[in-house]
Design an enzyme around this catalytic site. Structure first.
Site, PDB file in Angstrom:
ATOM      1  N   GLY A 157      26.887  46.296  31.533  1.00 26.49           N
ATOM      2  CA  GLY A 157      26.133  46.786  30.385  1.00 26.49           C
ATOM      3  C   GLY A 157      27.095  47.465  29.422  1.00 26.49           C
TER       4      GLY A 157
ATOM      5  N   ARG B 286      40.322  48.434  23.250  1.00 21.45           N
ATOM      6  CA  ARG B 286      39.143  49.104  23.821  1.00 21.45           C
ATOM      7  C   ARG B 286      39.056  48.787  25.322  1.00 21.45           C
ATOM      8  NH1 ARG B 286      34.391  47.251  26.782  1.00 21.45           N
ATOM      9  NH2 ARG B 286      32.719  48.720  26.395  1.00 21.45           N
TER      10      ARG B 286
ATOM     11  N   GLY C 183      36.539  49.341  28.681  1.00 15.87           N
ATOM     12  CA  GLY C 183      35.175  49.723  29.058  1.00 15.87           C
ATOM     13  C   GLY C 183      35.113  50.384  30.420  1.00 15.87           C
ATOM     14  N   ASP C 184      33.940  50.318  31.017  1.00 13.57           N
ATOM     15  CA  ASP C 184      33.700  50.980  32.304  1.00 13.57           C
ATOM     16  C   ASP C 184      34.223  50.191  33.500  1.00 13.57           C
ATOM     17  OD1 ASP C 184      31.657  49.025  31.626  1.00 13.57           O
ATOM     18  OD2 ASP C 184      30.748  49.565  33.539  1.00 13.57           O
TER      19      ASP C 184
ATOM     20  N   THR D 204      29.777  40.486  31.955  1.00 12.95           N
ATOM     21  CA  THR D 204      30.561  41.026  33.079  1.00 12.95           C
ATOM     22  C   THR D 204      30.103  40.555  34.452  1.00 12.95           C
ATOM     23  OG1 THR D 204      31.119  42.979  31.854  1.00 12.95           O
ATOM     24  CG2 THR D 204      31.023  43.240  34.210  1.00 12.95           C
TER      25      THR D 204
ATOM     26  N   GLY E 245      29.618  49.641  28.390  1.00 16.47           N
ATOM     27  CA  GLY E 245      30.581  50.396  29.169  1.00 16.47           C
ATOM     28  C   GLY E 245      30.638  51.860  28.804  1.00 16.47           C
TER      29      GLY E 245
HETATM   30  N1  ASP Z   1      30.454  46.717  30.960  1.00 19.63           N
HETATM   31  C1  ASP Z   1      31.208  45.789  30.157  1.00 19.63           C
HETATM   32  C2  ASP Z   1      32.032  46.569  29.193  1.00 19.63           C
HETATM   33  O1  ASP Z   1      31.523  47.481  28.561  1.00 19.63           O
HETATM   34  C3  ASP Z   1      30.383  44.802  29.411  1.00 19.63           C
HETATM   35  C4  ASP Z   1      29.299  44.076  30.192  1.00 19.63           C
HETATM   36  O2  ASP Z   1      28.921  44.484  31.279  1.00 19.63           O
HETATM   37  O3  ASP Z   1      28.804  43.045  29.705  1.00 19.63           O
HETATM   38  O4  ASP Z   1      33.179  46.243  29.003  1.00 19.63           O
END
Ligand code: ASP
Length: 313
Positions: free
Chosen positions: A234, A210, A212-213, A182, A236
């Site tokens: 990280g 799905r 994520g955050d 990310t 999510g």
């Molecule tokens: N935060 C991202 C997610 O969960 C993944 C990442 O930061 O690598 O989609």
């Protein structure tokens, strides 16, 4: 220095074990990209561009670099498809735009900005977001724009292990071929305005649909001129459950902590409540840059108070 008269900028390209940066050439490649993108952001800010413009420009450039897990370098889901999430927020008035599970869009962050400025909504998802992209005149890229041999191999490995994994997983066992995740960009302009942008392909072998955050306001992205700008990377699910961006902002607003203290308190909260895995970059209202992480490393860089561009793992 007073509150006006200087600018700050931070970017990240993911957190995790980042074992592949043990190779010097690879490490240099990533650090150079981060520094180069920071210099672009500096140009935007020095030419009088807003924090929002700088964050969007840097995030777009990170999306255009295939080594990062966003835009053309996005990881693949369980069906070998790219589904991306992105969000942008303007700390001046808390306006925000987000897209989730979009496909064939080169720069989801730009689409998120259109959602913010050209629609009456905050978030659009999937087919609806893509139709909105058509409406805004954003071209759809073919599937092969997004597929890199590395991503196909990474999905193969994840399937063999029956795992859903971070682009840059932290466990020794899985760390071999990991690359970075990310992307995020946050800025404070000379007028003291804050903005944040986060964009991602998500996690490898994730379920279709799905989210994520990254596109969730208050989780993977947050900006409020009264407090700070935050972008996270990280797992999510950990950041969604702790609303890490808003939590850090609230530590400043309600407990009167400065940016560094609030970042440390946010990371502590993430660890204590959910054993969260990842990191954050934060610029506070004074232009102080800070970062926090629970993983081994996070690729990131900053320009603090118009200073030099620094890139680190
Ligand atoms: N935060 C991202 C997610 O969960 C993944 C990442 O930061 O690598 O989609």
């Amino acid at each position: 220095m007073g509150q006006k008269g200087h600018y700050s900028l931070m970017v990240h390209g993911g957190a995790g074990a980042l074992d592949n940066v043990k190779d010097q050439k690879t490490a240099v490649r990533y650090l150079e990209s981060i520094r180069h993108i920071l210099e672009h952001g500096r140009e935007v800010l020095e030419l009088g561009g807003s924090a929002l413009q700088a964050a969007e420009t840097c995030a777009s450039l990170l999306e255009d670099d295939p080594v990062f897990n966003a835009g053309c370098g996005s990881v693949l889901n369980e069906y070998g498809k790219v589904e991306m999430d992105a969000a942008i927020m303007d700390g001046r008035d808390l306006s925000a735009g987000a897209v989730a599970a979009v496909q064939n869009i080169a720069n989801p962050i730009q689409l998120a900005r259109y959602v913010m400025t050209e629609s009456e909504h905050v978030m659009l998802i999937s087919e609806g977001a893509m139709r909105f992209a058509d409406h805004c005149g954003i071209a759809r890229e073919p599937d092969n724009y997004f597929y890199t041999p590395d991503r196909v191999e990474q999905l193969k490995q994840a399937r063999l292990k029956h795992k859903i994994m971070l682009d840059h997983d932290d466990t020794e066992e899985d760390s071999e071929d990991q690359k970075y995740g990310t992307i995020g960009a946050i800025a404070r302009d000379e007028a003291g305005n804050l903005a944040a942008a986060t964009s991602t392909g998500g996690i490898v072998n994730k379920r279709m649909g799905r989210v994520g955050d990254s596109p969730i306001i208050g989780a993977g992205v947050y900006a409020d001129n009264e407090t700070c700008a935050v972008s996270a990377t990280g797992y999510g699910e950990d950041f969604m459950r702790t609303l890490i961006g808003k939590t850090i902002s609230d530590y400043m607003l309600m407990m009167n902590l400065d940016g560094r203290q609030a970042t440390a308190a946010g990371i502590e909260y993430l660890k204590r409540k959910v054993k969260g895995r990842g990191g954050v970059i934060v610029i506070d209202r004074e232009g102080n840059c800070s970062s926090g992480l629970t993983t081994k490393k996070m690729i990131h860089g900053w320009i603090e108070k118009s200073g030099e561009a620094i890139a680190r793992f």
